[in-house]
Design an enzyme around this catalytic site. Structure first.
Site, PDB file in Angstrom:
ATOM      1  N   ARG A 100       0.831  -1.209   0.000  1.00  0.00           N
ATOM      2  CA  ARG A 100       0.000   0.000   0.000  1.00  0.00           C
ATOM      3  C   ARG A 100       0.868   1.264   0.000  1.00  0.00           C
ATOM      4  NH1 ARG A 100      -4.961  -1.195   4.257  1.00  0.00           N
ATOM      5  NH2 ARG A 100      -5.505  -3.266   3.502  1.00  0.00           N
ATOM      6  N   GLU A 171     -11.103  -1.411  -5.281  1.00  0.00           N
ATOM      7  CA  GLU A 171     -11.579  -0.485  -4.244  1.00  0.00           C
ATOM      8  C   GLU A 171     -10.646   0.724  -4.130  1.00  0.00           C
ATOM      9  OE1 GLU A 171     -11.223  -1.678  -0.102  1.00  0.00           O
ATOM     10  OE2 GLU A 171     -13.105  -0.693   0.407  1.00  0.00           O
TER      11      GLU A 171
HETATM   12  C1  8ZB Z   1     -10.397  -0.514   6.369  1.00  0.00           C
HETATM   13  C2  8ZB Z   1     -10.308  -1.954   6.682  1.00  0.00           C
HETATM   14  C3  8ZB Z   1     -10.111  -2.260   8.152  1.00  0.00           C
HETATM   15  C4  8ZB Z   1     -10.510  -3.690   8.389  1.00  0.00           C
HETATM   16  O1  8ZB Z   1      -9.762  -4.572   7.570  1.00  0.00           O
HETATM   17  C5  8ZB Z   1      -9.544  -5.751   8.323  1.00  0.00           C
HETATM   18  N1  8ZB Z   1      -8.379  -6.423   7.749  1.00  0.00           N
HETATM   19  C6  8ZB Z   1      -7.220  -5.839   7.413  1.00  0.00           C
HETATM   20  N2  8ZB Z   1      -6.386  -6.774   6.927  1.00  0.00           N
HETATM   21  C7  8ZB Z   1      -7.053  -7.962   6.919  1.00  0.00           C
HETATM   22  C8  8ZB Z   1      -6.729  -9.297   6.534  1.00  0.00           C
HETATM   23  N3  8ZB Z   1      -5.515  -9.576   6.019  1.00  0.00           N
HETATM   24  N4  8ZB Z   1      -7.656 -10.261   6.691  1.00  0.00           N
HETATM   25  C9  8ZB Z   1      -8.866  -9.951   7.213  1.00  0.00           C
HETATM   26  N5  8ZB Z   1      -9.244  -8.728   7.603  1.00  0.00           N
HETATM   27  C10 8ZB Z   1      -8.330  -7.749   7.459  1.00  0.00           C
HETATM   28  C11 8ZB Z   1      -9.324  -5.255   9.734  1.00  0.00           C
HETATM   29  O2  8ZB Z   1      -9.585  -6.246  10.646  1.00  0.00           O
HETATM   30  C12 8ZB Z   1     -10.323  -4.131   9.815  1.00  0.00           C
HETATM   31  O3  8ZB Z   1     -11.532  -4.668  10.223  1.00  0.00           O
END
Ligand code: 8ZB
Length: 481
Positions: A100, A171
């Protein structure tokens, strides 16, 4: 290059493309004509825009997780598990934090380390380092559409590689992936870089390939008032449509009060139809994000939050809902926890399949307020840009006319203070320089005064802090005791 909300010529796009594809060795594997061929052979069930259009038609709310790990085989195993055990309708690939930040060296090191450790040492899938062929391995192992989910200010190379790799949804946006995700990246720069991404997708569309775009609705995910996130979402939708994007999902992050959230979903769709009316054949859908703020550590309580988000998505008739997991308070979830978040969501969505929130005075009042606020903000953005929404956006952030609560970006004024009213709806304790009418300002003041009365305290900053922690502590409104 001067920022203008004008469709880029193909020559200008191709000129910049030369430089983009050289940012990392895997860029050389991108061949546009070959990628068109590859997309033409994708099974219909993997074309996101088709699946979303069908869901919108049938009034169905689809479910989609976030998920991503460092190595290809493990990432495939994870997504298969979420599809089969989690009943996910749509699949992600959440990209890791190094990618990112365009830090492909560190992502490469993370891949090596993951191989040595036998577990993911990255918090997502490093798609640029893995390259086009690896993305296609992922796509071909699954039978659902795949979307790239990330948080990348300069997402040009990531788009080239994942789209050539068969992903059919991307996205983000020049605001929604800058303001909440970066400290020092100029808004002008990310708007230009995201014009590139949208022009690439316009180029795919001109060649008959549907790629869906989803601006990131929730922004900082912390008490973001609906009109603030709607303004950003609609601006990113306009910028994308100008570059030739034809399939757009506009998003909104749950705040927690049912009437406000359903009003937010309905007003978002209605406002977007209005603002995008000049762009023919743009297919619009909506996405609802389950609560994006702090979660309870206790897994049973976390399921309560997840289920409430599922119920709101269903009653608000969102085209899709992005799920959370019972590990939210801990970090990257296990595949099992991720699948549990999906199944609990699916259960609630199915039970509410034939129900919707009946219209009522409170819902209409809330929709009207959100629409007034959003229009007052966007009218000023257009004024500041003398009709050019891109230029107006840059000036609007400079003036605090666009302002996102709790954002890290130094280009964000940071004057807003949101707090919940007595019903838990998010209101403006301080609306900063948002160009609201007296009527709008008074509406919010009265709502917060009413809460102050029932709590025996003046509406103040402590309320904001109490509300930020409230859901994690098991409630919605951060009551003083
Ligand atoms: C804006 C996004 C935040 C959310 O994005 C989730 N999140 C980030 N990285 C992963 C991943 N590798 N696998 C599953 N969920 C993921 C976080 O928990 C939070 O809720």
């Amino acid at each position: 290059m001067e920022l203008k909300n004008e469709k880029w010529s193909l020559d200008k796009f191709k000129e910049i493309r030369e430089e983009v594809l050289q940012q990392w060795p895997t860029g050389k594997d991108v061949d546009f004509e070959e990628a068109i061929e590859y997309h033409n052979n994708l099974p219909e069930e993997q074309i996101m825009a088709e699946k979303l259009a069908e869901a919108k038609e049938e009034d169905v709310t689809l479910i989609q997780p976030r998920a991503g790990v460092a190595l290809i085989d493990e990432h495939i195993e994870l997504l298969k598990f979420l599809r089969e055990e989690g009943q996910a309708d749509l699949l992600p690939s959440t990209i890791d934090s190094y990618t990112r930040q365009n830090n492909y060296e560190e992502a490469e090191a993370g891949i090596e380390e993951s191989r040595e450790e036998g577990r993911s040492m990255l918090n997502g899938f490093p798609a640029v380092n893995h390259g086009v062929k690896a993305c296609r391995e992922v796509v071909e192992a699954l039978d659902a559409p795949l979307q790239v989910r990330h948080g990348t200010p300069d997402a040009r190379l990531l788009a080239e590689i994942t789209l050539a790799g068969g992903f059919t949804d991307y996205e983000g946006g020049g605001l929604s992936y800058n303001i909440p995700y970066a400290k020092n990246v100029s808004i002008e720069q990310t708007l230009l870089d995201w014009q590139y991404v949208d022009r690439l997708i316009g180029y795919y569309e001109e060649n008959g390939i549907k790629i869906n775009r989803e601006p990131f609705g929730p922004l900082t995910g912390t008490l973001v008032p609906p009109s603030v996130s709607h303004s950003v979402a609609i601006i990113e939708g306009l910028l994308a449509a100008e570059q030739g994007v034809k399939n757009i999902t506009l998003g909104y992050g749950q705040c927690g009060n049912l009437v406000q959230d359903v009003a937010a979903l309905q007003s978002l769709e209605e406002l977007a139809e209005e603002y995008l009316a000049d762009y023919e054949d743009v297919m619009l859908t909506t996405v609802f994000h389950q609560w994006m703020g702090g979660f309870p550590q206790d897994e049973a309580q976390a399921f309560g939050v997840i289920s409430w988000g599922a119920a709101t998505a269903a009653l608000g008739k969102a085209t899709k809902v992005i799920t959370k997991t019972p590990h939210e308070a801990m970090g990257v979830p296990t595949k099992e926890a991720n699948a549990e978040g999906l199944r609990s969501t699916k259960q609630v969505i199915n039970m509410l399949r034939d129900q919707s929130l009946l219209s009522n005075d409170k819902l209409e009042e809330e929709k009207e307020m959100i629409k007034q606020e959003t229009k007052q903000i966007l009218d000023r953005v257009f004024e500041l840009g003398n009709g050019d929404v891109a230029q107006g956006t840059v000036r609007a952030f400079e003036a605090g006319v666009l302002d996102v609560p709790f954002a890290p970006s130094k280009y964000n004024a940071g004057n807003l203070l949101p707090a919940r009213d007595d019903d838990g709806a998010v209101r403006f304790l301080n609306h900063g320089n948002l160009p609201f009418s007296d009527e709008v300002v008074e509406f919010h003041q009265e709502k917060l005064e009413a809460r102050g009365k029932s709590e025996g305290r003046e509406p103040n900053f402590q309320m904001v802090i109490d509300d930020i922690y409230a859901i994690g502590k098991g409630r919605l409104v951060g009551r003083p005791r």
